[in-house]
Design a protein around this motif. Structure first.
Motif, short mmCIF file in Angstrom:
data_model
loop_
_atom_site.label_atom_id
_atom_site.label_comp_id
_atom_site.label_asym_id
_atom_site.label_seq_id
_atom_site.Cartn_x
_atom_site.Cartn_y
_atom_site.Cartn_z
N TYR A 50 -15.91 7.91 3.55
CA TYR A 50 -14.78 8.56 4.20
C TYR A 50 -15.14 8.88 5.64
O TYR A 50 -16.33 8.96 6.00
CB TYR A 50 -14.30 9.81 3.46
N VAL A 51 -14.12 9.02 6.47
CA VAL A 51 -14.30 9.29 7.89
C VAL A 51 -13.36 10.41 8.29
O VAL A 51 -12.18 10.41 7.92
CB VAL A 51 -13.99 8.03 8.74
N LYS A 52 -13.87 11.35 9.05
CA LYS A 52 -13.05 12.41 9.63
C LYS A 52 -13.01 12.21 11.14
O LYS A 52 -14.04 12.16 11.80
CB LYS A 52 -13.62 13.79 9.31
N ASP A 53 -11.82 12.08 11.70
CA ASP A 53 -11.64 11.96 13.14
C ASP A 53 -10.57 12.97 13.55
O ASP A 53 -9.38 12.76 13.35
CB ASP A 53 -11.21 10.54 13.52
N GLY A 54 -11.01 14.09 14.10
CA GLY A 54 -10.09 15.17 14.41
C GLY A 54 -9.53 15.76 13.13
O GLY A 54 -10.28 16.12 12.22
N ASN A 55 -8.21 15.84 13.04
CA ASN A 55 -7.59 16.41 11.83
C ASN A 55 -7.18 15.32 10.84
O ASN A 55 -6.45 15.59 9.89
CB ASN A 55 -6.36 17.25 12.21
N ILE A 56 -7.63 14.09 11.08
CA ILE A 56 -7.26 12.99 10.21
C ILE A 56 -8.48 12.48 9.45
O ILE A 56 -9.52 12.18 10.03
CB ILE A 56 -6.61 11.85 11.01
N TRP A 57 -8.31 12.41 8.13
CA TRP A 57 -9.36 11.93 7.23
C TRP A 57 -8.88 10.65 6.58
O TRP A 57 -7.72 10.55 6.15
CB TRP A 57 -9.66 12.93 6.13
N THR A 58 -9.75 9.66 6.47
CA THR A 58 -9.44 8.45 5.71
C THR A 58 -10.60 8.19 4.77
O THR A 58 -11.75 8.51 5.09
CB THR A 58 -9.23 7.23 6.62
N SER A 59 -10.31 7.64 3.61
CA SER A 59 -11.37 7.39 2.63
C SER A 59 -11.31 5.98 2.10
O SER A 59 -10.28 5.30 2.18
CB SER A 59 -11.29 8.39 1.47
N ALA A 60 -12.43 5.53 1.57
CA ALA A 60 -12.54 4.19 1.03
C ALA A 60 -11.91 4.12 -0.37
O ALA A 60 -11.08 4.94 -0.72
CB ALA A 60 -14.01 3.78 1.00
N GLY A 61 -12.33 3.16 -1.15
CA GLY A 61 -11.66 2.87 -2.40
C GLY A 61 -11.80 3.91 -3.49
O GLY A 61 -12.88 4.42 -3.76
N ILE A 62 -10.72 4.26 -4.11
CA ILE A 62 -10.57 4.94 -5.40
C ILE A 62 -11.40 6.21 -5.49
O ILE A 62 -10.96 7.25 -5.04
CB ILE A 62 -10.86 3.95 -6.55
N THR A 63 -12.61 6.18 -6.07
CA THR A 63 -13.37 7.42 -6.28
C THR A 63 -13.78 8.07 -4.97
O THR A 63 -14.10 9.26 -4.98
CB THR A 63 -14.63 7.16 -7.14
N ALA A 64 -13.77 7.33 -3.86
CA ALA A 64 -14.08 7.95 -2.58
C ALA A 64 -13.06 9.02 -2.22
O ALA A 64 -13.35 9.93 -1.44
CB ALA A 64 -14.13 6.89 -1.47
N VAL A 86 -11.29 4.33 7.82
CA VAL A 86 -11.87 3.46 6.81
C VAL A 86 -10.85 3.28 5.69
O VAL A 86 -9.96 4.11 5.52
CB VAL A 86 -13.20 4.05 6.27
N THR A 87 -10.99 2.20 4.97
CA THR A 87 -10.19 1.96 3.77
C THR A 87 -11.08 1.22 2.79
O THR A 87 -12.28 1.03 3.03
CB THR A 87 -8.90 1.17 4.09
N HIS A 88 -10.52 0.82 1.66
CA HIS A 88 -11.29 0.04 0.69
C HIS A 88 -11.83 -1.20 1.39
O HIS A 88 -11.14 -1.83 2.20
CB HIS A 88 -10.38 -0.36 -0.47
N TRP A 89 -13.07 -1.57 1.07
CA TRP A 89 -13.70 -2.69 1.78
C TRP A 89 -12.89 -3.97 1.69
O TRP A 89 -12.91 -4.79 2.61
CB TRP A 89 -15.11 -2.92 1.26
N GLU A 90 -12.12 -4.15 0.61
CA GLU A 90 -11.31 -5.35 0.49
C GLU A 90 -10.14 -5.37 1.47
O GLU A 90 -9.57 -6.44 1.74
CB GLU A 90 -10.77 -5.49 -0.94
N ASP A 91 -9.76 -4.21 2.00
CA ASP A 91 -8.61 -4.11 2.89
C ASP A 91 -8.98 -3.88 4.34
O ASP A 91 -8.08 -3.77 5.19
CB ASP A 91 -7.68 -2.97 2.42
N CYS A 92 -10.27 -3.78 4.65
CA CYS A 92 -10.68 -3.48 6.03
C CYS A 92 -10.21 -4.55 7.01
O CYS A 92 -9.73 -4.24 8.10
CB CYS A 92 -12.20 -3.30 6.10
N ASP A 93 -10.36 -5.81 6.64
CA ASP A 93 -9.94 -6.89 7.54
C ASP A 93 -8.43 -6.85 7.76
O ASP A 93 -7.96 -7.06 8.88
CB ASP A 93 -10.36 -8.25 6.97
N LEU A 94 -7.67 -6.59 6.70
CA LEU A 94 -6.22 -6.51 6.83
C LEU A 94 -5.81 -5.36 7.74
O LEU A 94 -4.94 -5.52 8.61
CB LEU A 94 -5.59 -6.34 5.44
N LEU A 95 -6.43 -4.21 7.55
CA LEU A 95 -6.12 -3.05 8.38
C LEU A 95 -6.42 -3.34 9.85
O LEU A 95 -5.61 -3.03 10.74
CB LEU A 95 -6.93 -1.83 7.90
#
Length: 337
Positions: A168-182, A144-153
């Motif tokens: 935020y999303v955890k997939d195995g040992n990799i975590w990704t988070s959404a915008g700023i305060t996330a 996941v990323t900031h909602w404004e960048d999801c289409d670009l990603l």
């Protein structure tokens, strides 16, 4: 121009290392929020800080942010020196508008990929996922990323399974988070994974954060969405009452009565204002409440269904599929804190 010296914060010998990767034009809060969490998190209030934090960039030195503050950093190559044993427990790729250019820099991508292979856990905050995706480490993974960048990603890196809703999303040992305060939410969840719930709660209290949010919570505040649709506040009191009474039997007649309208007038004005029928809105609020309970409590499926007004588990299951395209049990397994 103000420079913030944050290149290294050292604690005891047993502290776990957290390395933040920055580049020109990062979002300051993408760095400072998680950095604050990891700098001060500890197992008990009497313990030494559990993490040792550092900040690195491609060339080192002062790096610009989207504010007047510049961040001091070490060269990334310091963590690639084969003659030095440097362990990295957690790698965090910070977000910002500069992530797009950083992801197109072959040297930057190469060094991040090399450092990531040395790390036990790899994370990104906001658009930092774009740079992380450029290394190939997100291929075949949920992210996941900031909602404004999801289409670009998704467009640039089609091998990545981009999710648009979670904070935020955890997939195995990799975590990704959404915008700023996330990024703060993700950092607190990592503290909980490493040190337990009480340590994360203590850290959240220290930050005066209202709660520890599970990854399954939406980037899009349901209350804010309702407020933006109902700018005149026509249904504000109704929504407040609904939030506190979802376990009750709620009909159009009940809602119309609380708004001092006839059922026909209420339904017409509600759809015109909110864009959805009243019954659909109530179902969405019940799903919101249920997914928060599933992610943050040990309540059973049956108890959760009753507390949120679904009457039984099957009705809750159907509502989850209609709203989230996932079953309550799968949702709980993915996002349970």
């Amino acid at each position: 121009m103000t420079t913030f010296h944050a290149n290294s914060h050292r604690t005891g010998r047993c502290a776990k290392s957290v390395l933040f990767v920055v580049y020109p034009n990062i979002v300051l809060l993408d760095l400072s929020g998680p950095l604050q969490v990891f700098t001060h998190a500890r197992e008990t209030p009497q313990s030494e800080p559990h993490y040792r934090t550092s900040v690195a960039s491609l060339a080192g030195g002062a790096v610009s942010t989207n504010t007047i503050i510049r961040i001091d950093s070490d060269p990334l190559e310091n963590w690639l020196n084969q003659n030095t044993v440097v362990s990295i427990d957690t790698l965090v790729i910070v977000g910002g508008d500069g992530a797009i250019d950083a992801a197109l820099d072959p040297e930057m991508v190469s060094q991040v990929a090399q450092v990531a292979r040395k790390a036990t856990r790899v994370c990104s905050v906001c658009s930092g996922a774009i740079l992380l995706a450029a290394t190939g480490l997100l291929d075949g993974r949920r992210a996941v990323t900031h909602w404004e960048d999801c289409d670009l990603l998704a467009a640039r890196y089609p091998a990545v399974n981009v999710e648009t809703d979670p904070i935020y999303v955890k997939d195995g040992n990799i975590w990704t988070s959404a915008g700023i305060t996330a990024g703060v939410d993700m950092a607190l969840a990592i503290v909980q994974e490493d040190l337990g719930a009480q340590a994360a709660i203590d850290m959240a209290r220290s930050l005066v954060t209202p709660m520890i949010r599970s990854g399954g919570q939406s980037q899009f505040s349901a209350d804010l969405i309702r407020q933006s649709s109902d700018t005149d506040g026509l249904f504000t009191e109704l929504h407040r009452w609904l939030t506190n009474n979802l376990d009750q039997q709620i009909t159009v007649e009940v809602m119309a009565g609380r708004c001092a309208m006839s059922p026909r007038t209420f339904s017409r004005r509600y759809v015109a204002t909110m864009g959805v029928p009243p019954a659909k809105a109530v179902e969405a609020m019940r799903v919101e409440a249920a997914r928060d309970l599933l992610a943050t409590t040990d309540h059973s499926m049956k108890s959760t269904a009753l507390r949120c007004g679904f009457r039984d588990q099957e009705r809750m299951r159907r509502a989850f599929h209609r709203t989230l395209n996932v079953s309550p049990s799968l949702y709980k397994s993915q996002f349970r804190l």
